[in-house]
Enzyme design. Structure first.
Site, PDB file in Angstrom:
ATOM      1  CG  ASP A   1      27.734 -74.626  69.925  1.00  0.00           C
ATOM      2  OD1 ASP A   1      27.523 -74.963  68.747  1.00  0.00           O
ATOM      3  OD2 ASP A   1      26.826 -74.236  70.682  1.00  0.00           O
TER       4      ASP A   1
ATOM      5  CG  ASP B   1      23.610 -71.523  73.246  1.00  0.00           C
ATOM      6  OD1 ASP B   1      23.803 -71.099  72.098  1.00  0.00           O
ATOM      7  OD2 ASP B   1      22.688 -71.103  73.962  1.00  0.00           O
TER       8      ASP B   1
HETATM    9  N1  LIG Z   1      24.460 -72.818  69.997  1.00  0.00           N
HETATM   10  C1  LIG Z   1      23.653 -72.971  68.949  1.00  0.00           C
HETATM   11  N2  LIG Z   1      22.469 -72.316  68.887  1.00  0.00           N
HETATM   12  C2  LIG Z   1      21.646 -72.507  67.820  1.00  0.00           C
HETATM   13  N3  LIG Z   1      21.937 -73.273  66.776  1.00  0.00           N
HETATM   14  C3  LIG Z   1      23.096 -73.924  66.793  1.00  0.00           C
HETATM   15  N4  LIG Z   1      23.663 -74.778  65.907  1.00  0.00           N
HETATM   16  C4  LIG Z   1      24.858 -75.154  66.392  1.00  0.00           C
HETATM   17  N5  LIG Z   1      25.099 -74.569  67.600  1.00  0.00           N
HETATM   18  C5  LIG Z   1      24.012 -73.804  67.870  1.00  0.00           C
END
Ligand SMILES: Nc1ncnc2[nH]cnc12
Ligand SMILES: CSC[C@H]1O[C@H](OP(=O)(O)O)[C@H](O)[C@@H]1O
Length: 291
Positions: free
Chosen positions: A210, A212
């Site tokens: 992703d 974030d």
């Molecule tokens: N955006 C994110 N923040 C923290 N841990 C994660 N693991 C997968 N995506 C994450």
């Protein structure tokens, strides 16, 4: 007990090694309690390998509650010298897209409540940790991952380890970007520190799932998003593990890396003043330095 020199710690989405044959499950007891789950030992591409899911099968353990000391101790006691972590991460860079892989070379600590060392009382140890990932193992992972062809692999990058379990605020995500961080997760620490204290070579296949929450044209990270992208990522990671197994040197002592000597110049305490009980408790880690 069966033994293996290669250990894999599976993160989100990786709870078993499907391609492992001759599988045995072992329950390892450690001075630091039980590991996250049973460890499976078997062969991958004909090479002995140990596998441990860090959140337990069924993803039962929160990042802050992972029994990391027990996990690393258990792997070490099974003869493991090389540890490959597979981790789901958020991307803090436009060019690291979901489903890309990253072999990171740095970590930035933003955890708040974790036990960072095996060594508590009776002995003081300060390991060098400037380069938290083993360069030899990281290079092997990178070369092997690049042969995958259908996946973009990024060489190097800084993994910021947050406490969790909630994801970051947008302000935090933007600050991490300004500070030069590349990917974000919740589990690289204290795992990498304890692997270093245990003189294990430790490296990571980071699976970007992703953007974030900093990205203005993408939705903020959700568990659903992570899970959807993980299935593709994990399939790629499993192929890499299978291929890299054959390339990891059988004799680590022939390899020029400092991980295997991490304690050689790190034990501060006068040997004569380390209580016998402490020497015995930590003999798996420090035994070779006590004579
Ligand atoms: N955006 C994110 N923040 C923290 N841990 C994660 N693991 C997968 N995506 C994450
Ligand atoms: C399910 S998203 C958040 C979760 O995923 C990562 O875990 P791991 O590093 O074990 O793959 C992240 O660190 C969080 O624990």
């Amino acid at each position: 007990m069966p033994r293996a020199t290669i250990g894999v710690i599976g993160g989100s989405g990786l709870y078993r090694m499907e391609q492992m044959t001759e599988v045995e499950e072992v329950k390892v007891k450690t001075p630091f309690g039980d590991p996250s789950d049973v460890i499976t030992i078997g062969k991958v591409a004909g090479v002995p390998m140990a596998f441990l899911p860090r959140h337990g099968r069924g993803h039962r353990i929160n990042p802050s509650a992972i029994p990391v000391r027990a996990n690393i101790w258990a792997l070490k006691s099974l003869g493991v010298e090389w540890v490959i972590s597979v981790s789901a991460v958020g991307s803090l860079r436009e060019e690291i897209a979901p489903r890309d892989l990253v072999i990171p070379d740095q970590i930035f600590d933003r955890t708040k409540s974790r036990v960072n060392s095996f060594f508590e009382q009776g002995i003081v140890v300060h390991c060098t940790f400037a380069d938290p990932f083993c360069p030899t193992l990281s290079k092997l992972l990178l070369e092997t991952a690049r042969e995958q062809g259908d996946v973009k692999v990024h060489a190097g990058g800084t993994y910021v380890c947050m406490e969790g379990p909630l994801f970051s605020t947008r302000a935090e995500s933007n600050v991490y970007r300004k500070l030069g961080m590349d990917i974000i997760g919740m589990t690289a620490l204290p795992e990498a520190k304890l692997a270093r204290e245990a003189e294990l070579c430790y490296a990571m296949i980071a699976c970007a799932t992703d953007y974030d929450c900093w990205h203005t044209s993408e939705e903020s990270v959700t568990v659903e998003m992570v899970i959807n992208n993980l299935s593709a990522n994990i399939a790629n990671a499993q192929h890499i593990l299978q291929r890299v197994a054959e390339r990891i040197p059988a004799e680590r002592s022939h390899v020029n890396c400092d991980c295997q000597h991490a304690l050689a110049n790190a034990i501060m305490t006068d040997r004569a003043q380390i209580p016998q009980a402490v020497k015995e408790r930590y003999s798996l880690l420090i035994g070779k330095y006590m004579s």
